[in-house]
Design a protein around this motif. Structure first.
Motif, PDB file in Angstrom:
ATOM      1  N   GLU A  24      74.165  43.367  54.885  1.00  0.00           N
ATOM      2  CA  GLU A  24      74.534  42.068  54.009  1.00  0.00           C
ATOM      3  C   GLU A  24      73.649  42.066  52.858  1.00  0.00           C
ATOM      4  O   GLU A  24      73.906  41.627  51.795  1.00  0.00           O
ATOM      5  N   THR A  25      72.281  42.259  53.208  1.00  0.00           N
ATOM      6  CA  THR A  25      71.236  41.870  52.033  1.00  0.00           C
ATOM      7  C   THR A  25      71.779  42.919  50.942  1.00  0.00           C
ATOM      8  O   THR A  25      71.423  42.702  49.697  1.00  0.00           O
ATOM      9  N   GLN A  26      71.976  44.169  51.337  1.00  0.00           N
ATOM     10  CA  GLN A  26      72.076  45.186  50.185  1.00  0.00           C
ATOM     11  C   GLN A  26      73.441  45.315  49.593  1.00  0.00           C
ATOM     12  O   GLN A  26      73.399  45.464  48.331  1.00  0.00           O
ATOM     13  N   CYS A  27      74.437  44.650  50.154  1.00  0.00           N
ATOM     14  CA  CYS A  27      75.805  44.664  49.736  1.00  0.00           C
ATOM     15  C   CYS A  27      75.786  43.484  48.694  1.00  0.00           C
ATOM     16  O   CYS A  27      76.213  43.380  47.471  1.00  0.00           O
ATOM     17  N   PRO A 114      56.400  47.304  30.032  1.00  0.00           N
ATOM     18  CA  PRO A 114      55.231  47.509  30.724  1.00  0.00           C
ATOM     19  C   PRO A 114      55.431  48.455  31.871  1.00  0.00           C
ATOM     20  O   PRO A 114      56.419  48.456  32.491  1.00  0.00           O
ATOM     21  N   PHE A 115      54.453  49.122  32.361  1.00  0.00           N
ATOM     22  CA  PHE A 115      54.464  50.018  33.387  1.00  0.00           C
ATOM     23  C   PHE A 115      55.144  49.548  34.686  1.00  0.00           C
ATOM     24  O   PHE A 115      55.787  50.172  35.565  1.00  0.00           O
ATOM     25  N   LEU A 116      54.297  48.298  34.996  1.00  0.00           N
ATOM     26  CA  LEU A 116      54.592  47.748  36.184  1.00  0.00           C
ATOM     27  C   LEU A 116      56.044  47.290  36.422  1.00  0.00           C
ATOM     28  O   LEU A 116      56.656  47.239  37.490  1.00  0.00           O
ATOM     29  N   GLN A 117      56.564  46.869  35.302  1.00  0.00           N
ATOM     30  CA  GLN A 117      58.140  46.632  34.991  1.00  0.00           C
ATOM     31  C   GLN A 117      58.919  47.799  35.515  1.00  0.00           C
ATOM     32  O   GLN A 117      59.946  47.618  36.114  1.00  0.00           O
ATOM     33  N   VAL A 118      58.757  48.913  34.819  1.00  0.00           N
ATOM     34  CA  VAL A 118      59.243  50.052  34.931  1.00  0.00           C
ATOM     35  C   VAL A 118      59.012  50.685  36.374  1.00  0.00           C
ATOM     36  O   VAL A 118      60.214  51.081  37.067  1.00  0.00           O
ATOM     37  N   LEU A 119      57.938  50.328  36.968  1.00  0.00           N
ATOM     38  CA  LEU A 119      57.833  50.664  38.360  1.00  0.00           C
ATOM     39  C   LEU A 119      58.718  49.926  39.405  1.00  0.00           C
ATOM     40  O   LEU A 119      59.209  50.239  40.388  1.00  0.00           O
ATOM     41  N   TRP A 120      58.717  48.531  38.944  1.00  0.00           N
ATOM     42  CA  TRP A 120      59.521  47.712  39.895  1.00  0.00           C
ATOM     43  C   TRP A 120      61.189  48.204  39.779  1.00  0.00           C
ATOM     44  O   TRP A 120      61.757  48.148  40.789  1.00  0.00           O
ATOM     45  N   ARG A 121      61.604  48.545  38.610  1.00  0.00           N
ATOM     46  CA  ARG A 121      62.945  49.096  38.783  1.00  0.00           C
ATOM     47  C   ARG A 121      63.079  50.294  39.331  1.00  0.00           C
ATOM     48  O   ARG A 121      64.258  50.615  39.911  1.00  0.00           O
ATOM     49  N   PRO A 125      64.605  47.443  44.007  1.00  0.00           N
ATOM     50  CA  PRO A 125      64.410  46.616  44.662  1.00  0.00           C
ATOM     51  C   PRO A 125      65.353  45.685  45.832  1.00  0.00           C
ATOM     52  O   PRO A 125      64.821  45.300  46.788  1.00  0.00           O
ATOM     53  N   HIS A 126      66.745  46.229  45.479  1.00  0.00           N
ATOM     54  CA  HIS A 126      67.697  45.536  46.626  1.00  0.00           C
ATOM     55  C   HIS A 126      67.349  46.473  47.823  1.00  0.00           C
ATOM     56  O   HIS A 126      67.574  45.897  48.907  1.00  0.00           O
ATOM     57  N   THR A 127      66.876  47.559  47.892  1.00  0.00           N
ATOM     58  CA  THR A 127      66.452  48.260  49.008  1.00  0.00           C
ATOM     59  C   THR A 127      65.202  47.690  49.813  1.00  0.00           C
ATOM     60  O   THR A 127      65.057  47.839  51.137  1.00  0.00           O
ATOM     61  N   LEU A 128      64.082  47.436  48.865  1.00  0.00           N
ATOM     62  CA  LEU A 128      63.087  46.998  49.349  1.00  0.00           C
ATOM     63  C   LEU A 128      63.293  45.472  50.124  1.00  0.00           C
ATOM     64  O   LEU A 128      62.653  45.368  50.927  1.00  0.00           O
ATOM     65  N   ILE A 129      64.242  44.849  49.701  1.00  0.00           N
ATOM     66  CA  ILE A 129      64.451  43.361  50.363  1.00  0.00           C
ATOM     67  C   ILE A 129      65.246  43.700  51.893  1.00  0.00           C
ATOM     68  O   ILE A 129      64.855  43.033  52.615  1.00  0.00           O
ATOM     69  N   GLY A 130      65.892  44.629  51.895  1.00  0.00           N
ATOM     70  CA  GLY A 130      66.712  44.917  53.391  1.00  0.00           C
ATOM     71  C   GLY A 130      65.407  45.185  54.337  1.00  0.00           C
ATOM     72  O   GLY A 130      65.402  44.759  55.101  1.00  0.00           O
ATOM     73  N   SER A 131      64.562  46.134  53.814  1.00  0.00           N
ATOM     74  CA  SER A 131      63.626  46.688  54.638  1.00  0.00           C
ATOM     75  C   SER A 131      62.682  45.489  54.980  1.00  0.00           C
ATOM     76  O   SER A 131      62.039  45.247  56.206  1.00  0.00           O
ATOM     77  N   ALA A 132      62.237  44.718  53.962  1.00  0.00           N
ATOM     78  CA  ALA A 132      61.210  43.686  54.177  1.00  0.00           C
ATOM     79  C   ALA A 132      61.901  42.477  55.043  1.00  0.00           C
ATOM     80  O   ALA A 132      61.054  41.651  55.841  1.00  0.00           O
ATOM     81  N   LEU A 133      63.292  42.352  55.147  1.00  0.00           N
ATOM     82  CA  LEU A 133      63.541  41.643  56.136  1.00  0.00           C
ATOM     83  C   LEU A 133      63.891  41.941  57.437  1.00  0.00           C
ATOM     84  O   LEU A 133      63.797  41.052  58.247  1.00  0.00           O
ATOM     85  N   ALA A 134      64.513  43.173  57.645  1.00  0.00           N
ATOM     86  CA  ALA A 134      64.416  43.648  58.758  1.00  0.00           C
ATOM     87  C   ALA A 134      63.250  43.605  59.909  1.00  0.00           C
ATOM     88  O   ALA A 134      63.670  43.429  61.016  1.00  0.00           O
ATOM     89  N   LEU A 166      57.800  50.138  53.250  1.00  0.00           N
ATOM     90  CA  LEU A 166      58.309  49.993  51.758  1.00  0.00           C
ATOM     91  C   LEU A 166      57.634  50.883  51.035  1.00  0.00           C
ATOM     92  O   LEU A 166      58.395  51.719  50.203  1.00  0.00           O
ATOM     93  N   LEU A 167      56.637  51.890  51.287  1.00  0.00           N
ATOM     94  CA  LEU A 167      56.268  52.938  50.632  1.00  0.00           C
ATOM     95  C   LEU A 167      57.140  54.208  50.873  1.00  0.00           C
ATOM     96  O   LEU A 167      57.392  54.756  50.080  1.00  0.00           O
ATOM     97  N   MET A 168      57.619  54.136  52.441  1.00  0.00           N
ATOM     98  CA  MET A 168      58.560  55.223  52.421  1.00  0.00           C
ATOM     99  C   MET A 168      59.886  54.872  51.843  1.00  0.00           C
ATOM    100  O   MET A 168      60.518  56.077  51.527  1.00  0.00           O
ATOM    101  N   ASN A 169      60.245  53.704  51.952  1.00  0.00           N
ATOM    102  CA  ASN A 169      61.461  53.283  50.976  1.00  0.00           C
ATOM    103  C   ASN A 169      61.402  53.873  49.425  1.00  0.00           C
ATOM    104  O   ASN A 169      62.445  54.460  49.079  1.00  0.00           O
TER     105      ASN A 169
END
Length: 285
Positions: A24-27, A114-121, A125-134, A166-169
């Motif tokens: 549901e988080t990813q959707c 900025p590089f950090l913003q490009v790295l965040w994209r 992020p939507h896949t990181l949220i799923g792992s961080a909540l699971a 999160l690193l594996m993701n």
């Protein structure tokens, strides 16, 4: 028997709930659509010509000529009687050596992000949220009481499991973007590699570093029979790495086949991650 049944039911309920949370988080938190159709080619509209003479089934149709009434002819002006006055303010047209100026505004390129913003994209992020909540959800299910879920060992277990996860993701999603640059230029042109905001060599370096740190952290925590480097954690990390690699890389590249691609995603998200991190949480609880 009743205790065994309750234990099995709790495990199944935990796996099902965590799977629903991840799905549901990813959707619902996905920033854009998962697929965008490629732009259709522009076709110049055809000009319809109406001829004055057509043939249909051997019959000739001719457009009748327009006639005017000759009884009342229109008066024609007398050209000779009309004097022509010269205009002195008319300047003759001469070849000018100067070129005409183009008033079309030139497009201005947007400044680089900025590089950090490009790295965040790049991390999707939507896949990181799923792992961080699971992972915290699985620890809550594995804890015998709510008080035990809020203890320091449980919080450290959540932290030590979330960072390598999160690193594996990042490794899996980054590898997928590296192998799908040409496809993403059509379906997902906003991704860093497809948009040209991130070079291929930099992306490969980020992906390899994430893989080494994730697996290395799981192995380091398991040295000396540590409480936080459990078998469940390492099974989840290694299983995700193997399936994520064969999902994107040749010569296997499971994503070429719809059924195998969906099966791979279900196995990773629904079984490997949930079962591995639940076993990790039970060992710490």
């Amino acid at each position: 028997d009743m205790r065994r049944f309750n234990g099995i039911s709790s495990i199944l309920l935990a796996l099902l709930t965590a799977s629903l949370i991840t799905t549901e988080t990813q959707c619902f938190l996905h920033p854009t659509g998962l697929y965008k159709p490629p732009p259709t080619a522009y076709r110049r509209p055809t000009t319809i010509k109406f001829p004055t003479k057509r043939q249909y089934n051997g019959l000739t149709m001719t457009t009748p000529s327009v006639t005017t009434d000759q009884s009342t002819p229109s008066p024609t002006p007398d050209i000779k009687s009309t004097p022509i006055t010269p205009k002195s303010d008319i300047t003759p047209i001469t070849d000018s050596p100067t070129q005409p100026q183009d008033d079309t505004p030139t497009p201005q390129s947007s400044p680089p992000q900025p590089f950090l913003q490009v790295l965040w994209r790049f991390t999707r992020p939507h896949t990181l949220i799923g792992s961080a909540l699971a992972i915290p959800s699985l620890h809550l299910f594995a804890a015998p009481t709510l008080t035990a879920a809020l203890t320091l060992p449980t919080l450290l277990s959540i932290l030590y499991a979330t960072i390598p996860s999160l690193l594996m993701n990042l490794y899996i999603t980054g590898l997928n973007q590296i192998t799908d640059v040409e496809i993403d230029k059509i379906n997902k042109p906003g991704l860093p590699l497809a948009a040209g905001d991130l070079s291929r060599s930099t992306a490969i370096g980020i992906v390899l570093l994430s893989l080494v740190l994730s697996l290395g952290m799981g192995a380091f925590l398991g040295l000396g029979q540590s409480l936080y480097g459990t078998e469940g954690l390492n099974v989840a990390l290694w299983g995700s790495a193997i399936l994520g690699t064969v999902y994107s890389l040749e010569p296997i590249r499971l994503k070429r086949f719809p059924f195998l691609a969906a099966f791979c995603i279900v196995v990773v998200r629904g079984t490997v991650i949930n079962a591995g991190f639940f076993a990790h949480a039970r060992a710490v609880a």
